[in-house]
Enzyme design. Sequence first.
Site, PDB file in Angstrom:
ATOM      1  N   ASP A   9       0.718  -1.293   0.330  1.00  0.00           N
ATOM      2  CA  ASP A   9       0.188   0.060   0.165  1.00  0.00           C
ATOM      3  C   ASP A   9       0.317   1.560   0.265  1.00  0.00           C
ATOM      4  OD1 ASP A   9      -2.576   1.806   0.817  1.00  0.00           O
ATOM      5  OD2 ASP A   9      -1.878   1.470   2.674  1.00  0.00           O
ATOM      6  N   ASP A  11      -0.759   5.004   0.954  1.00  0.00           N
ATOM      7  CA  ASP A  11      -0.520   6.304   1.972  1.00  0.00           C
ATOM      8  C   ASP A  11      -1.034   5.372   3.474  1.00  0.00           C
ATOM      9  OD1 ASP A  11      -0.935   8.060  -0.410  1.00  0.00           O
ATOM     10  OD2 ASP A  11      -2.270   8.043   0.399  1.00  0.00           O
ATOM     11  N   ASP A 130      -1.897  -0.039   6.320  1.00  0.00           N
ATOM     12  CA  ASP A 130      -2.215  -0.291   6.686  1.00  0.00           C
ATOM     13  C   ASP A 130      -3.888  -0.458   7.474  1.00  0.00           C
ATOM     14  OD1 ASP A 130      -2.445   2.015   5.379  1.00  0.00           O
ATOM     15  OD2 ASP A 130      -2.851   3.603   6.655  1.00  0.00           O
TER      16      ASP A 130
END
Length: 363
Positions: A9, A11, A130
Amino acid sequence: MKKKVLFIDRDGTLILEPQPDQQVDSLEKLSFYPGVFTYLGKIARELNYELVMVTNQDGLGTSSFPENTFWPAHNKMLTAFKNEGIEFKAVHIDASLPQENAPTRKPNTGMLQAYIYGNYDLENSFVIGDRLSDIELAKNLNAQAIYLGDAQNQARLCTTSWETIYQFLKKKPRQATKSRITNETQIEIDLNLDQPKNVSIQTGIGFFDHMLEQIAKHAQIGLNIQVNGDLEVDEHHSIEDVAICLGDCFLEALADKKGINRYGFMLPMDDCLAQVAIDFGGRPWLVWKADFNREKIGNMPTEMFMHFFKSFSDAARCNLNIKAEGENEHHKIEAIFKAFARALRAAIDKNESFNIPSTKGIL
């Protein structure tokens, strides 16, 4: 050989997510996750993963998130990673909005069909992110998940540290599982080069089992071999196919061979001296200088000793140079198998260079 992937991922994982709008739409908002350069760099240099970035950028290209504010920061990020030796094989960006439920939006896999249907080892690949959508993406890819956060969930690893991610991936054992099914044999082999605990060998040929146990013991590897062969015909097919399947396992488990010693042993056993040199250089070759005066040792034909090592060499794509002298035939072949095992251990052990041991840059 199937490739392993880290689907990463962006961001909140590679870069920090600015509050409150969560849009990295200017260079001033670009800030990198602590430790990512050091430890993702180590992963890129030392471990055998293809790096792929997968990110949802909600409404990219709309008036609230125009592309001309997105790309400067994004490209600056990619350049910063490249300058640290971190290059992404591919970058997949979905610009849809959540309510659209687009097939390309994480956790859906529309952007990643090439990995699902390509030559990739997804079971041993990871999604790192996240959000819970990253964990869901891992499930949908039949991969594993690493969650960058404090919450405990179904991820294999939950952490806020890129150093911990590096250490976790570094410790994963080099292993392979192979099946070989023919009209003559059915063979299952599990090989683990770094965890020697599990050893179970059943070929139906007692002396052959004993020799394969020598490999597991003295190479300090985990080895499970289960064979159902046409022993009512003779032992040839079972011995040959075990060698082929075992060689295939070594070829897969060693992968790109980063950091291995590559070469490896001489071993005395009572009246015998066995010398085995090995080179996992990618080219099969066997030099065999060992004569036997008995037709069988136990219930294993002595003519199959050379054939076993030739078949292994072909499948593992390695050079083998084997010499043995002595009077006792049992001691002679056991010394060969033990020396072979020690040569394996020396060759597959890793050093601290993490380089491919070849001036060609590839093995």
